[in-house]
Write a protein that holds these residues in place. Structure first.
Motif, mmCIF file in Angstrom:
data_model
loop_
_atom_site.group_PDB
_atom_site.id
_atom_site.type_symbol
_atom_site.label_atom_id
_atom_site.label_comp_id
_atom_site.label_asym_id
_atom_site.label_seq_id
_atom_site.Cartn_x
_atom_site.Cartn_y
_atom_site.Cartn_z
ATOM 1 N N ILE A 166 25.225 6.204 -74.888
ATOM 2 C CA ILE A 166 25.010 6.485 -73.462
ATOM 3 C C ILE A 166 26.183 7.286 -72.899
ATOM 4 O O ILE A 166 25.999 8.307 -72.223
ATOM 5 N N LEU A 167 27.397 6.835 -73.184
ATOM 6 C CA LEU A 167 28.572 7.514 -72.640
ATOM 7 C C LEU A 167 28.724 8.921 -73.202
ATOM 8 O O LEU A 167 29.276 9.805 -72.534
ATOM 9 N N SER A 168 28.248 9.145 -74.413
ATOM 10 C CA SER A 168 28.376 10.471 -75.013
ATOM 11 C C SER A 168 27.291 11.429 -74.547
ATOM 12 O O SER A 168 27.343 12.615 -74.877
ATOM 13 N N THR A 169 26.320 10.946 -73.784
ATOM 14 C CA THR A 169 25.239 11.810 -73.300
ATOM 15 C C THR A 169 25.213 11.898 -71.780
ATOM 16 O O THR A 169 24.190 12.275 -71.202
ATOM 17 N N VAL A 170 26.308 11.549 -71.120
ATOM 18 C CA VAL A 170 26.363 11.719 -69.664
ATOM 19 C C VAL A 170 26.436 13.212 -69.367
ATOM 20 O O VAL A 170 27.356 13.905 -69.804
ATOM 21 N N ALA A 277 31.659 6.147 -65.769
ATOM 22 C CA ALA A 277 31.468 7.438 -66.430
ATOM 23 C C ALA A 277 30.677 8.391 -65.541
ATOM 24 O O ALA A 277 31.002 9.584 -65.434
ATOM 25 N N CYS A 278 29.637 7.879 -64.891
ATOM 26 C CA CYS A 278 28.822 8.718 -64.005
ATOM 27 C C CYS A 278 29.621 9.155 -62.778
ATOM 28 O O CYS A 278 29.519 10.315 -62.339
ATOM 29 N N ASP A 474 34.708 6.619 -70.098
ATOM 30 C CA ASP A 474 34.826 6.482 -71.548
ATOM 31 C C ASP A 474 36.279 6.473 -71.977
ATOM 32 O O ASP A 474 36.770 5.533 -72.589
ATOM 33 N N ASN A 475 37.015 7.560 -71.679
ATOM 34 C CA ASN A 475 38.433 7.679 -71.972
ATOM 35 C C ASN A 475 38.813 7.371 -73.401
ATOM 36 O O ASN A 475 39.807 6.688 -73.664
ATOM 37 N N GLY A 476 38.033 7.826 -74.328
ATOM 38 C CA GLY A 476 38.423 7.723 -75.726
ATOM 39 C C GLY A 476 38.196 6.385 -76.350
ATOM 40 O O GLY A 476 38.542 6.173 -77.509
ATOM 41 N N GLY A 477 37.650 5.431 -75.616
ATOM 42 C CA GLY A 477 37.404 4.134 -76.207
ATOM 43 C C GLY A 477 36.352 4.221 -77.298
ATOM 44 O O GLY A 477 35.296 4.798 -77.116
ATOM 45 N N ASP A 478 36.642 3.651 -78.451
ATOM 46 C CA ASP A 478 35.698 3.675 -79.561
ATOM 47 C C ASP A 478 34.882 2.402 -79.502
ATOM 48 O O ASP A 478 35.316 1.346 -79.945
ATOM 49 N N TYR A 479 33.685 2.498 -78.934
ATOM 50 C CA TYR A 479 32.849 1.316 -78.772
ATOM 51 C C TYR A 479 32.061 0.989 -80.033
ATOM 52 O O TYR A 479 31.262 0.065 -80.032
ATOM 53 N N GLY A 747 33.989 15.524 -68.562
ATOM 54 C CA GLY A 747 33.898 14.959 -67.222
ATOM 55 C C GLY A 747 33.514 13.508 -67.131
ATOM 56 O O GLY A 747 33.567 12.930 -66.046
ATOM 57 N N SER A 748 33.148 12.857 -68.236
ATOM 58 C CA SER A 748 32.657 11.484 -68.152
ATOM 59 C C SER A 748 33.773 10.450 -68.177
ATOM 60 O O SER A 748 33.490 9.257 -68.228
ATOM 61 N N SER A 749 35.008 10.890 -68.143
ATOM 62 C CA SER A 749 36.117 9.945 -68.101
ATOM 63 C C SER A 749 37.272 10.562 -67.337
ATOM 64 O O SER A 749 37.288 11.758 -67.044
ATOM 65 N N GLN A 750 38.243 9.719 -67.051
ATOM 66 C CA GLN A 750 39.336 10.147 -66.191
ATOM 67 C C GLN A 750 40.540 9.263 -66.448
ATOM 68 O O GLN A 750 40.408 8.051 -66.645
ATOM 69 N N THR A 751 41.718 9.868 -66.465
ATOM 70 C CA THR A 751 42.967 9.130 -66.563
ATOM 71 C C THR A 751 43.703 9.294 -65.246
ATOM 72 O O THR A 751 43.935 10.420 -64.803
#
Length: 809
Positions: A166-170, A277-278, A474-479, A747-751
């Motif tokens: 899901i996070l990879s298809t935002v 993410a959205c 998401d920020n790089g988290g490997d789920y 764009g689906s994550s932010q630091t």
């Protein structure tokens, strides 16, 4: 004969179990499932207990824990009251427990890439995708259903895979569907035109369907006293057949005290992570998407005017730079800002967010007008008008876009402060803390003391941040698993948004207990992190039980910056943003690439620009079909930065490892150096003194080319622009807080880095260098001899976007 060769292998056993599942043979349990579909599944307890749901059902002392002997499979009835649990998702979950099931196929047109961050075909109609044989189409609806089903059944490895997908298809075609899911909306009915089958591919025969006839066809009119009645059609010869009717009571979902409401389905932190993410995606791409949406609306209006027998005239709104869609043929742009997309509340939340990527406050105001006018073209809705009033009153900081009276009061604080006398010929003393701070903030305890005054409760207070680093989206988290290779547990999946706290050994950034107290949970209530830290007096007091937060009556300055060509940026060279003026001082931001101990990090810094030094050129996209500018070596051999480009770039940290340092790295101009001084926060500060031998070059320095090596390309820059300066802050040092939010490439994550008030001398910088900024998204980061990263855009036009919030104290 080798006996080991005669024994079945693990693959043989798995194949045997999966065949038994497909054939329904030797089953010891029959699940009678009732939900959005109704069927019986013949399964095996020993396999099902891999699921937390079935493990509790069969081993925790319930009636189902005691199987009956000699009567065939035990029949167990399960009611799925969550309509997001669908037949296909349930069957895939069960098949995965048996080690099989169809592979999932995600349409490539839904997957953003680093070279095409808005998905490959956007803004045009995606090409028809043919799902491979024996694969199940993983549509956005199916992925959401798979997540809901895996959570219900407590299958963490499947839930993590669904979440990762899901996070990879935002993207533009999925963001609203995912956002609606995050806020509790239903995933929607099955759309057969999308190619999504009702049953899992290859598993159509494992379910023994039960036919029902609804006695009430229109469920929308059901009220408290109503029920939905079903008549079960079964084989009378079946010993398990039941003649009783099954009833459903939907009254709880529809009416409470005369107010009709829709059912809500929320999955805790998993829903919040999708919402984050959205929200991050909308903040990064909102302006870009609106420009295309607005262009589409203008084209539609033009077609209406050109149609015969039509006198309709529509007021058009000037559009920003957009692709020439007319020349590119048919295009396919989803509705996001127009009516039918985001709700008015979410439109207000996105536009008023500190992280909304827009140049400045005036541009934010103009953008708001354009959005409101676009929606009003299709009719005026009273409830929306209330939101627009609140948006214009509270979401825009007018003090930072005009000669507002609040700005005049702040100017008075800055320019009219008395200077203490000193004896003649005496050296200038170090300015006392009072001179660096304006004294314009209050603590929560101060607000509490003045809370009894009615007029004070209507005042708006802006919260001063404390030192913290937060990951959103998401920020790089490997789920898909842990760094050790194991699968995540349900507790790990449901963990909230994490802070980028440094390891205990980090000397530059100490953990701040105030950060935990000040950071609110990222949920739908605060629009998944979009809501600014703006409070009335009463809400400010209620939000801070410790009474130590600082508040200001003056809105911070918000602006956005963008950097192109990080791939060409040399180590320790600077790439600057445009320069802005705020409260009597000039500021800009810059980035640096740091390679240290086998790591590549991007540093981003806020810089107080000297008003007498030249304004540095700002980063700009490379002109089409032209080579980038060049960086030449400095005349000072000690600081020359020219070197041959090669594949000797070290690798990044592992995906789940981050380090963050907050410090002031250098002083501009390059003829000055740094003298580290311990600051009150325990971090490293700098002051403009020292020798030129320790200076850092800028990315724009130039001199005679060296004959020993060819010039290396550098990021493109635009001509420097000095902003208007209504007045100047005469103080050599000021105290300012700031927040830098860096969006990922897709764009689906932010630091988000937040800094409590720091002392800024003229030409001083504060900022961070961190591996959490996903350096590999913007430049080629690889070990020596490794093949280039094909995902990094080769056109050097991928940009790093950041938003900055800046305020004085």
């Amino acid at each position: 004969m080798n006996a080991r060769k005669l024994a079945p292998s693990a693959a043989d056993i798995q194949n045997h179990l999966y065949t038994s599942f497909l054939e329904g043979s030797t089953a010891d349990v029959a699940l009678r499932v009732h939900g959005s579909w109704d069927a019986i599944y013949k399964l095996h307890r020993v396999v099902l207990i891999q699921s937390g749901f079935f493990r509790s059902l069969f081993t925790a002392g319930f009636a189902e824990s005691n199987p009956r002997i000699g009567t065939g499979p035990d029949e167990i009835v399960i009611y799925f009251d969550d309509p997001n649990i669908t037949r296909a998702a349930f069957e895939v979950c069960i098949a995965r427990l048996y080690g099989g099931g169809p592979p999932l196929d995600i349409d490539p047109s839904l997957i953003p890439t680093l070279s095409q961050p808005l998905t490959p075909s956007f803004p045009h109609e995606p090409p028809l995708h043919k799902v491979p044989a024996d694969h199940h189409p993983a549509t956005p609806r199916f992925l959401l259903s798979l997540l809901a089903t895996a959570v219900y059944l407590s299958i963490p490895f499947l839930a993590s895979q669904a979440l990762s997908s899901i996070l990879s298809t935002v993207g533009p075609h999925t963001v609203l569907k995912y956002l609606n899911f995050a806020i509790g909306s239903h995933i929607g009915l099955l759309d057969r035109d999308s190619g999504e089958p009702e049953a899992a591919v290859g598993l159509e025969s494992v379910a023994h369907l039960i036919e029902y006839e609804r006695s009430v066809l229109d469920t929308s009119s059901i009220r408290d006293e109503s029920i939905l009645e079903y008549h079960i059609k079964e084989d009378p010869a079946d010993p398990r057949a039941s003649t009783s009717s099954l009833t459903y009571d939907y009254s709880e979902d529809y009416e409470t005290e005369g107010v009709t409401k829709s059912p809500s389905y929320h999955y805790g932190a998993l829903s919040d992570k999708i919402g984050e993410a959205c929200a991050c995606w909308l903040a990064r791409w909102g302006v870009d998407i609106f420009a295309i949406e607005e262009k589409r609306d203008v084209m539609a209006s033009q077609k209406d005017r050109d149609a015969p027998f039509t006198r309709k005239r529509s007021k058009t709104v000037p559009a920003g730079p957009t692709p020439d869609l007319e020349k590119q043929g048919e295009y396919h742009v989803p509705v996001i800002w127009s009516r039918g997309g985001l709700s008015a509340k979410w439109v207000s939340a996105v536009i008023s967010a500190d992280t909304f990527f827009i140049k400045g406050e005036r541009e934010r105001y103009d953008f708001t007008r354009r959005v409101v006018e676009l929606r009003r073209k299709h009719g005026v809705v009273p409830s929306e008008e209330e939101e627009w009033i609140n948006l214009f009153n509270q979401g825009i900081y007018y003090a930072n876009m005009s000669a507002h009276w609040t700005q005049s009061v702040l100017r008075h604080h800055i320019t009219v402060r008395p200077v203490p006398p000193r004896p003649p010929l005496s050296p200038a003393p170090s300015p006392p803390p009072r001179d660096k701070e304006l004294g314009i903030t209050q603590t929560t305890a101060d607000l509490l003391m003045a809370a009894n005054t009615p007029a004070n409760d209507f005042k708006v207070h802006f919260q001063v941040p404390v030192n913290s680093s937060v990951r959103l989206g998401d920020n790089g988290g490997d789920y898909n698993g842990t760094p050790e290779g194991g699968s995540l547990s349900m507790d790990q999946l449901f963990s909230p948004t994490s802070s980028l706290s440094p390891p205990p050994s980090s000397p530059t950034l100490k953990s701040n207990p105030m950060a935990l107290a000040q950071t609110a949970p990222i949920t739908e209530k605060n629009f998944f992190g979009l809501r600014p830290s703006v409070f009335t007096t009463s809400s400010a007091i209620a939000s801070d039980s410790r009474g130590k937060s600082q508040w200001s009556l003056y809105p911070p300055y918000r602006f956005a910056v963008e950097f192109w060509g990080l791939e060409s940026l040399k180590e320790k060279s600077r790439l600057y943003s445009r320069t802005i003026w705020y409260a009597g001082s000039l500021f800009n931001t810059y980035i640096q690439v740091v390679r240290k101990k086998g790591q590549v990090q991007v540093g981003i810094y806020l810089h107080r620009q000297s008003s007498i030094e030249p304004i540095p050129p700002s980063s700009a996209p490379a002109p089409p079909n032209s080579p980038p500018a060049e960086v030449l070596p400095s005349r000072n051999n000690a600081v020359a930065v020219l070197h041959n480009r090669g594949p000797s770039l070290p690798a990044l940290f592992p995906a789940l490892t981050h380090s963050t340092s907050h410090y002031s790295p250098s002083i501009y101009p390059s003829s000055r150096s740094m003298t580290p001084l311990p600051s009150r926060s325990g971090r490293l500060s700098t002051s403009p003194s020292g020798s030129p031998s320790s200076s850092l070059p800028t990315s724009l320095s130039a001199s005679t080319p060296s004959t020993s090596s060819p010039p290396a390309p550098a990021p493109a820059t635009a001509a420097p622009v000095t902003p208007p300066q209504p007045y100047r802050d005469p103080r050599a040092s000021i105290s300012a807080y700031f927040i830098i939010s860096c969006a990922s490439a897709t764009g689906s994550s932010q630091t988000q880095f937040s800094s409590s008030p720091d002392v800024f001398s003229v030409s001083q910088s504060w900022g961070w260098k961190s591996s959490s900024l996903r350096t590999g998204e913007f430049m080629d980061v690889r070990a020596e001899g490794a093949t280039p990263n094909s995902e990094v855009p080769q056109n050097k036009n991928a940009s790093l976007r950041a938003t900055i919030v800046l305020g004085l104290v």
